[in-house]
Design an enzyme around this catalytic site. Sequence first.
Site, PDB file in Angstrom:
ATOM      1  N   ARG B  50      48.159 -34.356   0.672  1.00 16.77           N
ATOM      2  CA  ARG B  50      48.639 -35.360   1.620  1.00 16.77           C
ATOM      3  C   ARG B  50      47.557 -36.400   1.798  1.00 16.77           C
ATOM      4  NH1 ARG B  50      49.962 -30.926   5.863  1.00 16.77           N
ATOM      5  NH2 ARG B  50      48.212 -30.123   4.670  1.00 16.77           N
ATOM      6  N   ASP B  52      45.488 -39.820   2.617  1.00 12.35           N
ATOM      7  CA  ASP B  52      45.403 -40.693   3.785  1.00 12.35           C
ATOM      8  C   ASP B  52      45.843 -42.123   3.475  1.00 12.35           C
ATOM      9  OD1 ASP B  52      44.410 -39.041   5.827  1.00 12.35           O
ATOM     10  OD2 ASP B  52      42.376 -39.150   4.992  1.00 12.35           O
ATOM     11  N   TYR B 111      40.172 -34.906  -7.579  1.00 12.54           N
ATOM     12  CA  TYR B 111      40.089 -36.267  -7.031  1.00 12.54           C
ATOM     13  C   TYR B 111      39.021 -37.057  -7.787  1.00 12.54           C
ATOM     14  CZ  TYR B 111      42.786 -35.140  -2.777  1.00 12.54           C
ATOM     15  OH  TYR B 111      43.778 -34.806  -1.887  1.00 12.54           O
ATOM     16  N   ARG B 198      35.802 -38.131   0.665  1.00 13.09           N
ATOM     17  CA  ARG B 198      35.206 -39.367   1.186  1.00 13.09           C
ATOM     18  C   ARG B 198      33.894 -39.073   1.922  1.00 13.09           C
ATOM     19  NH1 ARG B 198      40.016 -41.886   4.430  1.00 13.09           N
ATOM     20  NH2 ARG B 198      38.349 -43.266   5.146  1.00 13.09           N
TER      21      ARG B 198
END
Lengths: 246, 246
Positions: B50, B52, B111, B198
């Site tokens: 999910r 952002d 990622y 992040r």
Amino acid sequence: MPRYKLTVEYHGGPFVGWQRQDNGLSVQAVLEDAARALCGAPATAHAAGRTDAGVHAFAMAAHIDLPKDYGEDVVRDALNHHMKPRPVAVLSAEARTDDFHARFSCVRRAYEYRIVNRRPPLTLEAGLAWRVAEPLDAAAMHQAAQTLVGRHDFTTFRASACQADSPVKTLEEISVTRAGETVFIRCAARSFLHHQVRSFAGSLVEVGRGKWRAADLKAALEARDRKACAPVAPPDGLYFLRADYA
Amino acid sequence: MPRYKLTVEYHGGPFVGWQRQDNGLSVQAVLEDAARALCGAPATAHAAGRTDAGVHAFAMAAHIDLPKDYGEDVVRDALNHHMKPRPVAVLSAEARTDDFHARFSCVRRAYEYRIVNRRPPLTLEAGLAWRVAEPLDAAAMHQAAQTLVGRHDFTTFRASACQADSPVKTLEEISVTRAGETVFIRCAARSFLHHQVRSFAGSLVEVGRGKWRAADLKAALEARDRKACAPVAPPDGLYFLRADYA
């Protein structure tokens, strides 16, 4: 007046093209307005290539005369500051003597055309490439493209509005390569006609789709007739890659 | 009801994130609305991750149950048709049995975080990367990052709003590489905490700038304290890369 060579990157999407025009915002106007904000006086920017609306640049070469010597880093940073938030960036500013002219001193221009060869629409690369759904044979495109190399009358691949004195140009090299779903067409010449690279791209896609054979591309070139060109490829996929100086 | 695994690419810019929310448009809503347009009945999409607001995906995995078997190509093309002009594309639709669940069957998520390491602002990559002006030592970042590999309490690198039951996760791998002015951080794990990648990116940039040594990153991890984390990197540079299934 100190002359600076600027290497400029831009996203062509929001612009009417490089050249200042009455009908919308140009890259030239953004750069010149930034120079005016820096110096308090008007300045004219000259570029190696006058890209069309929607055409991008990784490294357009330009020059501009400023009323005093600000230093290279200051010129780069100040122009970038004043151009915000427009998608134009000065990658470098280099002091040059008056005999350097971004357009007239340029001995070689290189362009890249990007095709994303897939059926689904573009998301991350929307506006940055031409999506072609039919499978393309990049090797066949490369082979056929070699017929374009050399000195030719490129009337077939020239916009009817092209203002060049002669349709005769020398294409130094052209290559078609594939990396994953992206097909790159790269070409270099001393100078190009209006819409020449996009006309090449549109016609080479016909070869890649199997609609044209290599002989058909050769026949189109030899026809010296704009009507022999395939539909011109959209501006989104075109990038001014590099300008070389002697 | 036939179940389809969807591989989805999207530009996160215009969205509040993957998940349907009251405060704006989500990728999930775009996909579900397209499914409803295709089937005339509501359908729920489940995703491996999910993401952002502002986070992109090259290949998000999702699944959706449709009331009949349309065929894989029809599902892909019809969903893409109905999602226009939103920057979401179904790259493939594959029929799956009911025991496939995009979220719960996923054994590995990957990622990528993209940094453009240069002083001039971004133009072509605006919204698609994080620009960091100070020179980054990617080799130092890679070396320091290896301390994050393995099973750890990642409280330092977890958003305070994170809803996961436990801050303990196993990072399978992380690498930092440079190609020209772009620095890529790639990592893979069975699952990630909210803002984990992040938070890694923000902290690794401190290492790359020379503000942190490798030992400082290790100390931050061992602090198990959100306040030990460097400022979280912006969403623009983050891409959901891949979901693996057993």
